[in-house]
Design an enzyme around this catalytic site. Structure first.
Site: not given
Ligand code: PHB
Length: 390
Positions: A178, A181, A183
């Site tokens: 990942h 977004h 992270y």
């Molecule tokens: C979320 O927890 O809102 C979330 C998690 C991973 C993502 C997008 C949103 O890629």
């Protein structure tokens, strides 16, 4: 007046088989990674998750991607988020993987560092560090994280490698890194968040270094055919917007090509898939932008997954028209949550259940998680799925 012909998804490329990594998908409807907070308070997958994922694998040849899962205990990040670290966690996930395989489907574990998107109070309560690329808070209401040290960065790379190995040992078909977004890996990609002046920050080359190093090291450990990566070039969720997205992702994709290793797939989030907009059920920004520059560059080296508010008909149309030159698969999130037999329903032109947003993130309950029904048609056609559960 021209009469437009109604598209029938089952007659389109949506149901054309495709090799992806080591697996042979029977169609191109993928279950997207979905954070659902149904792990227990030790961040261990629960029996209700075995049922949830197993049900959604009920059409053989389906690719299921797990919710984002911590590569270290620090990356578990908040109550009821998953990890793939302790023996208990590995054993619990292996039961989920077995349930998916028992239906003839395939499983990739999405793995992440969570960084400043964690709950700072929860991380600190556990005696762990609230951290990011730099000491830049997510908003005025958030605490400032600590900038990661060189040693912590090296440990995090190793945590990705070790977790990838554990996933494969537990039977997983692959892992999806990942890097989207807002992270942790994305917190290094974004110039707004990453203000480092060492080899991990500054230029595009330096900001990309952590993501690319993780990909390379994980490929070396488990083989490229088991490795996928996710990017969200246009999302603004959690401060992740990138003004230089064109140059940044052009550089990254060229570097991935230079590794000369065929990744299982690249997962890209469409402008319409920005979680910031989806969470509010509101209109996304950047709707005029397109992922095409990445698909052009990647040039069908391996499949590309796209996600973002697709419906069966728009997905089928995208494969037939917009993405006709490329091997594209479509990830469905909310529709897969609400329809355990989503693939069967699309294939047979059946109506879909609606999702119920207020129950998305409940904890310690099956409500809003395992109470969406299979279609009567599926139940009649596949009594064995339920006999196996009895
Ligand atoms: C979320 O927890 O809102 C979330 C998690 C991973 C993502 C997008 C949103 O890629």
């Amino acid at each position: 007046m021209a009469v437009s012909k109604k598209i029938v998804p089952s007659e389109t490329r949506l149901f054309k088989p495709l090799k992806l990594g080591n697996v042979e998908l029977q169609h191109r409807v993928v279950m997207a990674p979905l954070t659902r907070y149904r792990n227990d308070s030790d961040h261990v997958a629960t029996p209700m998750m075995i049922k949830h994922y197993g049900d959604r694998a009920s059409t053989p040849g389906t690719l299921i991607i797990s919710e984002a899962t911590g590569v270290s205990h620090t990356d578990e990040g908040d109550r009821h988020l998953p990890g793939f670290v302790s023996d208990k966690q590995v054993e619990a996930w292996s039961k989920v993987i077995d349930a998916v395989h028992a239906r003839g489907s395939f499983f990739f574990q999405q793995i992440w560092g969570i960084g400043r998107a964690a709950s700072s109070s929860y991380v600190k309560e556990r005696g762990l560090k609230y951290r990011s690329s730099s000491s830049v808070p997510m908003s005025a209401e958030h605490e400032a994280p600590d900038a990661m040290t060189e040693e912590e960065i090296q440990e995090e790379i190793q945590a990705f490698v070790d977790t990838a190995k554990r996933v494969v040992a537990a039977g997983g078909d692959g892992i999806e890194i990942h890097s989207a977004h807002g992270y942790l890996l994305d917190q290094f990609l974004s110039a707004d968040i990453n203000q480092r002046t060492d080899q991990w920050g500054g230029s595009i080359e330096n900001r990309s270094r952590l993501t690319l190093t993780v990909v390379k090291r994980v490929i070396d450990a488990i083989g490229a055919e088991r490795v996928a990566i996710r990017f969200s070039p246009f999302a603004s969720f959690q401060g992740s917007e990138k003004e230089d997205y064109l140059e940044l992702y052009t550089y990254i994709i060229n570097e991935l090509k230079g590794m000369n290793a065929n990744l299982a797939y690249i997962s890209l989030v469409e402008p319409a898939g920005d979680p910031g907009a989806l969470l509010m059920d509101s209109e996304a920004a950047n709707m005029d932008k397109s992922l095409d520059f990445i698909l052009e560059l990647w040039d069908n080296r391996s499949p590309v997954m796209v996600a973002g508010a697709y419906k069966p008909e728009t997905a089928a149309l995208a494969l037939e028209q917009h993405y006709q030159k490329w091997d594209v698969v479509i990830a469905f999130g909310r529709l897969f949550l609400a329809n355990p037999d989503l693939v069967y329903r699309i294939k047979n032109g059946l109506e879909l259940n609606n999702y119920v947003r207020p129950t998305f993130y409940l904890t310690d309950t099956d409500k809003g998680y395992n109470d969406y029904p299979f279609s009567d048609e599926f139940n009649k056609a596949h009594p064995e799925v339920f006999a196996a559960e009895a």
